[in-house]
Write an enzyme that holds these catalytic residues in place. Structure first.
Site, mmCIF file in Angstrom:
data_model
loop_
_atom_site.group_PDB
_atom_site.id
_atom_site.type_symbol
_atom_site.label_atom_id
_atom_site.label_comp_id
_atom_site.label_asym_id
_atom_site.label_seq_id
_atom_site.Cartn_x
_atom_site.Cartn_y
_atom_site.Cartn_z
ATOM 1 C CG PHE A 266 19.946 40.736 1.644
ATOM 2 C CD1 PHE A 266 20.727 40.502 2.767
ATOM 3 C CD2 PHE A 266 18.775 40.015 1.501
ATOM 4 C CE1 PHE A 266 20.358 39.559 3.704
ATOM 5 C CE2 PHE A 266 18.390 39.070 2.440
ATOM 6 C CZ PHE A 266 19.184 38.838 3.549
ATOM 7 C CG HIS A 267 17.674 46.321 -0.860
ATOM 8 N ND1 HIS A 267 16.332 46.597 -0.593
ATOM 9 C CD2 HIS A 267 17.670 45.126 -1.502
ATOM 10 C CE1 HIS A 267 15.574 45.621 -1.039
ATOM 11 N NE2 HIS A 267 16.358 44.711 -1.591
ATOM 12 N N PRO A 268 22.492 47.335 -0.033
ATOM 13 C CG PRO A 268 24.579 46.283 -0.075
ATOM 14 C CD PRO A 268 23.104 45.997 -0.017
#
Length: 542
Positions: A473-475
């Site tokens: 969840f690190h875009p």
């Protein structure tokens, strides 16, 4: 009649709340803050362990889904993103990591003056209220709480740390200090048992100021552009509203919504815009490109002693944990599921860590659908270790599907599309098994459950990694910072190339992946971005 403000901020997330606070501090500027979601005053947002309850909750979550991706065996990936005050800082796992010195020095090497580690460290310190106090690397008294797990740490997490030391990994009690390398316990964004998200830390104190106006449930549909300048926005809250900005429009809507809004407003690739009948305002082909994200693969072991599986499967334990939390703000509900971690080098010849590890003293299965509960605890005592390559080389893209501002964009991550990323992942999961074989953990293990001891051949491990890899969840980087308008979206002062009065200040501007979790760096970018905006306002005035 249109509303008029000095600054309009789109998005009250990790970055937007910081901007709202800092831009209204001196009382000289009026600020409109627009948030598509609603209040974060929800129990499962505020209670740290509530992370599992917000993961699929449409009331606080955009619930995006990527395109089917060959790199993960043709599966789609579920991307939760915060649609709530505080943004993704309201639904994340609260791990506080800044990244490595070399990450930021690499930004300056690309010509982005003012973004080296020594330049950004003061902004990390400015935002921070670290329970350990102030020193050369940390701040005390800032808005954002950074706390230790303390006595709540599970005994198996300590065994994980000891196993790392036995495997030759140095003990590190501060991943955000002089060196990131080593194994230890994570610090978390929690204060007195309550999540320290951007809303609690930055927005709430600013809400008392008369020069800040917050509108929730406001979905921004378009940036207004006149004569090459951004002059306001259109947003829907019941009906369409127009707001005008005397100084700047600032996008802080995140790595998904900021590029989407630029494209909807005619800023992006001409071919894409023409395809959807959108008038071209600025030819910026890099909008939505350069998408990066961290992947991880988890391994699960059955333990010969109690883990949190046993605890959380007990109604009596849950009742007692709830009572303890209500009366003391302590206990297992007051911390994150991620307790231990490490940053390691998986092969000789590397000059810095290339792999982040996570340790969770519980194990669970997750249905792949976005309607399932995240935590379905196994009926045996288990624990999880995960490997996540720090700096993936695969690049994806994001683009609108139509001119409809309410249609989710098309997200194509291109996971594991380079041989370097595949090799990193293979080395990462091999390192997990190396830790499991170290005496401190080996003595606690009955068996490897997932993927299991029969998965040993290289081709089987690669298939398993592709099949079970998931996003951390690190875009980032979809409005990347750079000096060339053909390959970047904003300059070193976060101004959108080719248009006046418009900036992007959020995770989408990162020019390269951070070695670790991205929320703290996003807050730092907003701290620095606010200073840049105020300095430019002062310069224009003089």
């Amino acid at each position: 009649m249109p509303q008029e403000y000095d600054y309009i901020i789109v998005g009250a997330g990790s970055a937007g709340c910081v901007l709202a606070n800092r831009l209204t501090e001196n009382g000289k500027h009026s600020v409109l803050l627009l948030e598509a979601g609603g209040t974060d005053r929800r129990p499962w947002v505020q209670v740290p362990i509530g992370y599992s309850k917000t993961f699929f909750d449409a009331a606080v979550n955009w619930k995006y889904t990527t395109e089917a991706d060959p790199g993960i065996n043709g599966k789609t990936a579920y991307w939760p993103r915060g649609k709530v005050l505080g943004g993704s800082s309201s639904i994340n796992a609260m791990v506080y990591i800044r990244g490595q010195r070399e990450d930021y020095d690499g930004w300056t090497a690309k010509g982005l003056a003012g973004w080296g580690f020594n330049d950004v460290l003061p902004y990390f310190k400015k935002s921070e209220d670290n329970i350990r106090g102030a020193d050369a690397y940390h701040g005390r008294g800032g808005p954002l709480a950074v706390s230790d797990i303390g006595e709540e740490v599970h005994p198996l997490t300590r065994a994980f740390v000891q196993a790392g030391v036995e495997a030759g990994v140095p003990r590190n009690d501060d991943f955000n200090g002089a060196s990131q390398e080593g194994i230890g316990l994570y610090q978390l964004n929690i204060r007195k048992g309550i999540r320290s998200n951007s809303s609690n830390a930055f927005l709430r104190p600013a809400m008392r100021r008369p020069n800040l106006h917050l509108v929730t449930g406001a979905h921004t549909t378009r940036i207004l552009i006149e004569n090459g300048r951004a002059v306001g926005v259109i947003y829907r809250k019941g009906e369409l509203h127009e707001a005008r900005a005397g100084r700047e429009v600032i996008l802080a809507a995140g790595a998904i919504n900021s590029p989407q809004l630029l494209q909807l407003s005619g800023i992006g690739s001409p071919a894409l815009l023409r395809r959807h009948g959108i008038a071209i305002k600025v030819d910026l082909p890099a909008v939505g490109r350069n998408l990066m994200d961290h992947l991880y693969v988890s391994y699960i072991w059955r333990a010969n002693r109690k883990t949190l599986n046993d605890s959380f499967r007990s109604n009596w334990f849950k009742a007692m944990a709830g009572l303890r939390y209500l009366t003391t703000r302590r206990g297992p509900l007051s911390i994150s599921i991620n307790q231990g971690g490490a940053f390691v080098r998986t092969r000789p010849g590397l000059d810095r860590p290339n792999m982040q590890l996570y340790f969770v003293p519980m194990s669970f299965g997750a249905d792949s659908s976005a309607d399932a509960e995240l935590l379905n605890f196994h009926d045996f005592p288990g624990f999880i270790m995960s490997a996540s390559p720090c700096r993936p080389t695969s690049r994806g893209e994001l683009e609108i599907r139509s001119a409809d501002p309410f249609a989710p964009p098309k997200i194509t991550p291109n996971y594991l599309s380079t041989e370097a990323d595949v090799e990193d992942m293979l080395e990462g999961v091999a390192f997990l098994r190396r830790l499991a074989a170290a005496p401190a953990l080996a003595s606690a293990i009955v068996e490897e459950v997932t993927p299991g001891p029969r998965v040993t051949a290289r081709e089987d491990i690669v298939h398993d990694c592709r099949d079970r890899a998931n996003t951390t969840f690190h875009p980032i980087s979809t409005c990347t910072m750079g000096v060339d308008p053909r390959t970047s979206v904003v300059d070193a002062r976060l101004r959108v190339h080719g248009i006046a009065g418009l900036r992007v200040v959020d995770a989408s501007v990162m020019p390269d992946m951070i070695s670790g979790n991205t929320n703290a760096p996003t807050i730092m970018i907003a701290e620095k971005g606010a200073d840049l905006i105020l300095a430019d306002a002062m310069r224009a005035k003089s």
